[in-house]
Design a protein around this motif. Structure first.
Motif: not given
Length: 548
Positions: A101, A160, A187
């Motif tokens: 992340e 992202g 993700a």
């Protein structure tokens, strides 16, 4: 030919918990990686993949874990015997890590340029001007657009995929010999994931970097690995070249992992068993006004962002409708509008015939029980201070059900989702990720809804647990006739659970129809682009062979 001297050599590594009753986490793990080679560590959650990487980087939490045996060498230098100062010098210059992340790994109060400059300032004698030049070159190498703007931006101002490219640029800034990537694409949507994998491979070939790639996605393994190590409960149970291992797995555990990978081939269309429409959405729009700072001169206001643009679809009882698309396509915004967690700008949302699109909050309450949501991360959506029983009875009791009746129903629901009834007295942290997601599903069912909205409900789970949760959803649907609105970026999951599929791009529906037609014979170029980007599409996991 590869150099016979490995960049990273891990031999009989043992990691234990600290304390009076130590527990062994890694049980004699051994592997090696050569220059220009990618080794994938695969296995379920808790198998020891990430602990292996943290031990290599010297980042084991000292209060809870310690290496008690074995060796780790980087270009022949022992890492377990290195001092803290030496390890700090090696991180970045000789070995680097990309975390899962990037938003939590990047400093939110420093600009991108400042964070990359900090790496060079710590490890080189370059001047400020020279560092700026090197940072801009690194940003250009990872194919970021408008690098001057990115240099000045803060992490929250980027997507992202862009943040993950920045993490890659930072990791490779000093051209380390070893790159560790811990679930760096989990993700991300399929097209961004495809781009990131291609970028890692491109930069690896350019610099001859050894890559340790940790993942639970077997499709990613097909696309990036040279060799694979399969881990289970702290041990390597099987390893070998990727095509050999995937083509002829020897261990039962490896065979089970591969069998759990959902196929990209859509399941046959199921017959419609009910004509009852439980959800009907027509001409739905959601537009966000521009921030005040973007307003132009008087009379020249800029247009807002249209996150959902004239979306229309229907969902019948007992059916599953999948909504797929890239990040930012409007999937989650559409789901939150349907749930009335946010207010739509215009359009209608009919739940069992009742239009809830314009109802005020007080008027909405009688209808909220008809449509329930299962979120991506059950640990965040379950209250950590409430027992499972308290979480399950809270909704029904708010709608007038007595505590005794609600508690009896909660025990039935736990059994329905495959958990023992005595779990009702435990707290969320006492369960695994897959078990918590089962609890989240039970909580949604406690309201006896017509529709369950599942927003990326299995994306954070490893393949075997994912298969169990998908089978559970299908079983519950067959038993109770509940309809499911399933939001996902994983086309393999969509192919196996959805009756119909709706493809979104930039807020608009570009293709909509039976899953067998949309995923098996896509008509829109964007849908074909999504399918072409799906990881491992060249491999048939059920047949353990390349796609014919």
């Amino acid at each position: 030919m590869r150099n016979d001297t490995p960049v990273l050599h891990v031999e009989s590594l043992v990691v234990e918990t600290t304390g009076t009753s130590p527990r062994t986490i890694l049980k004699g793990v051994s592997f090696e990686i050569h220059a220009g080679e990618t080794l994938c560590l695969v296995g379920e959650s808790g198998s020891g993949k990430s602990v292996s990487s943290l031990a290599t980087m010297g980042l084991l939490p000292p209060r809870s874990l310690r290496a008690t045996g074995g060796r780790i060498t980087l270009d022949g230098e022992s890492l377990l015997e290195a001092s803290a100062k030496r390890l700090s010098a090696l991180r970045g210059s000789r070995m680097a890590m990309i975390f899962q992340e990037p938003m939590t790994a990047l400093n939110p109060v420093l600009s991108v340029g400042q964070q990359l400059d900090e790496v060079l300032a710590c490890h080189t004698q370059a001047t400020r001007a020279e560092r700026r030049t090197q940072v801009l070159e690194a940003l250009e190498q990872v194919h970021l657009p408008d690098i001057q703007r990115v240099y000045q931006s803060f992490p929250h101002q980027l997507s992202g995929g862009q943040r993950q490219r920045i993490m890659i640029a930072m990791a490779l800034l000093l051209k380390p010999r070893l790159l560790i990537a811990d679930e760096p694409t989990t993700a991300l949507d399929v097209t961004t994931q495809h781009q990131i994998l291609a970028l890692i491979r491109e930069l690896q070939e350019k610099h001859g970097t050894a890559v340790l790639f940790i993942t639970h996605d077997m499709g990613v393994v097909v696309d990036i690995a040279d060799r694979v190590c399969v881990m289970n409960t702290g041990e390597i149970v099987e390893q070998g070249p990727v095509r050999e291992l995937l083509g002829a797995p020897q261990e039962a555990y490896t065979q089970r992992l591969l069998a759990a990978v959902p196929s990209l081939t859509p399941r046959p269309t199921r017959p419609v068993t009910s004509q009852r429409q439980v959800l009907s959405v027509s001409e739905l729009e959601k537009e966000y006004a521009p921030p005040r700072r973007l307003l132009g001169f008087i009379g020249k206001k800029r247009a807002g962002t249209r996150a959902v643009d004239k979306a229309s679809f229907t969902l019948q009882a007992g059916r599953t409708l999948g909504i797929v698309g890239e990040s930012g396509s409007g999937k989650s915004t559409l789901a939150r509008c349907v749930m009335r967690l946010i207010d739509p700008t215009s359009g209608t949302i009919r739940v069992d015939g009742n239009n809830i699109a314009e109802l005020q909050q007080r008027s909405l309450k009688p209808h909220r029980g008809r449509i329930q949501m299962v979120f991506q991360d059950p640990y965040r959506s379950l209250n950590p201070r409430l027992t499972i029983g308290q979480s399950l009875i809270e909704g029904p009791m708010n709608y007038g059900t007595s505590r005794a009746v609600a508690m009896a129903r909660a025990k039935e629901l736990l059994q329905l989702v495959g958990l023992p009834s005595d779990a009702i007295e435990r707290f969320p942290h006492q369960f695994s990720g897959g078990q918590r997601q089962r609890i989240a599903i039970a909580r949604a069912l406690a309201m006896e809804p017509d529709v369950i909205v599942a927003d990326e409900a299995v994306s954070a789970l490893d393949v075997s647990v994912q298969a169990q949760v998908l089978a559970l959803l299908d079983d519950i649907q067959q038993r109770l006739g509940v309809a499911v609105l399933f939001i996902t970026h994983d086309l393999r999951v969509a192919a196996q659970i959805c009756d119909d599929v709706l493809v979104m791009q930039r807020g608009r529906i570009v293709e909509y129809g039976p899953a067998e037609e949309v995923l098996g014979n896509p008509q829109d170029s964007y849908t074909r682009q999504l399918i072409d980007a799906a990881p491992g599409r060249t491999w048939d996991f059920a047949a353990c062979a390349p796609v014919a």
